[in-house]
Design a protein around this motif. Structure first.
Motif, PDB file in Angstrom:
ATOM      1  N   ARG A  15       0.799  -1.227  -0.126  1.00 19.53           N
ATOM      2  CA  ARG A  15      -0.115   0.015   0.128  1.00 19.53           C
ATOM      3  C   ARG A  15       0.703   1.343  -0.197  1.00 19.53           C
ATOM      4  O   ARG A  15       0.443   2.098  -0.801  1.00 19.53           O
ATOM      5  N   GLU A  16       2.003   1.348   0.635  1.00 25.97           N
ATOM      6  CA  GLU A  16       2.974   2.201   0.893  1.00 25.97           C
ATOM      7  C   GLU A  16       3.394   2.654  -0.679  1.00 25.97           C
ATOM      8  O   GLU A  16       3.458   3.815  -1.214  1.00 25.97           O
ATOM      9  N   LYS A  19       0.848   4.209  -2.802  1.00 27.53           N
ATOM     10  CA  LYS A  19       0.571   5.648  -2.686  1.00 27.53           C
ATOM     11  C   LYS A  19       1.817   6.448  -3.077  1.00 27.53           C
ATOM     12  O   LYS A  19       1.623   7.473  -3.866  1.00 27.53           O
ATOM     13  N   ASP A  23       2.066   9.474  -6.180  1.00 23.83           N
ATOM     14  CA  ASP A  23       2.459  10.727  -5.721  1.00 23.83           C
ATOM     15  C   ASP A  23       3.757  11.126  -6.828  1.00 23.83           C
ATOM     16  O   ASP A  23       3.485  12.319  -7.118  1.00 23.83           O
ATOM     17  N   TYR A  29      -4.596   7.684  -6.961  1.00 16.03           N
ATOM     18  CA  TYR A  29      -4.471   6.616  -6.296  1.00 16.03           C
ATOM     19  C   TYR A  29      -5.613   6.151  -5.786  1.00 16.03           C
ATOM     20  O   TYR A  29      -6.546   7.044  -5.199  1.00 16.03           O
TER      21      TYR A  29
END
Length: 203
Positions: A15-16, A19, A23, A29
């Motif tokens: 997930r990190e 995201k 960005d 997202y």
């Protein structure tokens, strides 16, 4: 259209990565936002939807569900109906704008759009450490309990993925890139991953 999907083991940092990559690339997202969209569409509680989609369900689906995601199929229960609505929303988001979509079998749902598909995984010790570092203060699970939780969540993800894909969840043939995050500084890694995405888009 630039579409990136991120499948991930629980606690691997997928997930990190999704995201931070979105960005970095300046694209939309989508993760929990898909649950919110389902809730708005069906007028249901988000927690209810998430629980239904994460439970260990065993539903008999016709093969055409996997191949065409036909909305004509009369789903036998609420979980199947939620999955069908989820597929519709994923496709509508991908048709609207460049985006990164995390989880939910998006790579299979969008296979005709040829997305760039990642699978993110890690050693169990690394996943336990990551889960512990992000746990609520009052959550005091032992390593054994955390490992059991990780394995159960991944078991459900694998079962859900099997409904929409011809490949087993985590099978390298379903993805363009498999990333082992064990020992990786994810923020420092993102610029290189973004460069790879841009390179592939040029090809």
């Amino acid at each position: 259209m630039k579409i990136i999907t991120v499948s991930r083991e629980f606690g691997s940092g997928g997930r990190e990565i999704g995201k931070r990559l979105a960005d970095r690339l300046g694209v939309a997202y989508y993760d929990k936002e898909i649950i919110s969209a389902i809730a708005d569409k069906l007028k249901l509680d988000e927690n209810y939807i998430e629980n239904k989609l994460e439970q260990n369900f065993t539903i008999n689906y016709p093969y055409t569900f996997r191949r065409s995601f036909s909305m004509a199929y009369d789903a036998p229960n609420q979980t199947a109906k939620l999955l069908l609505e989820q597929h519709k929303i994923i496709r509508s988001l991908a048709e609207k704008e460049d985006c990164v979509i995390v989880g939910r079998g998006a790579d299979a749902v969008l296979c005709d759009k040829k997305p760039f598909n990642f699978f993110v995984y890690a050693d169990m010790e690394a996943k336990i450490e990551r889960c512990r570092s992000r746990a609520y203060q009052d959550e005091n699970l032992s390593d054994h309990e955390l490992e059991r939780k990780i394995r159960q969540i991944d078991k459900v993800r694998a079962a859900s993925y099997s409904i929409v894909s011809q490949y087993p969840w985590g099978d390298k043939h379903a993805y363009h890139l498999c990333i082992n995050t064990t020992g990786i500084d994810i923020p420092a890694f993102i610029p290189y991953l973004a460069e790879l995405v841009e390179f592939r888009q040029k090809g």
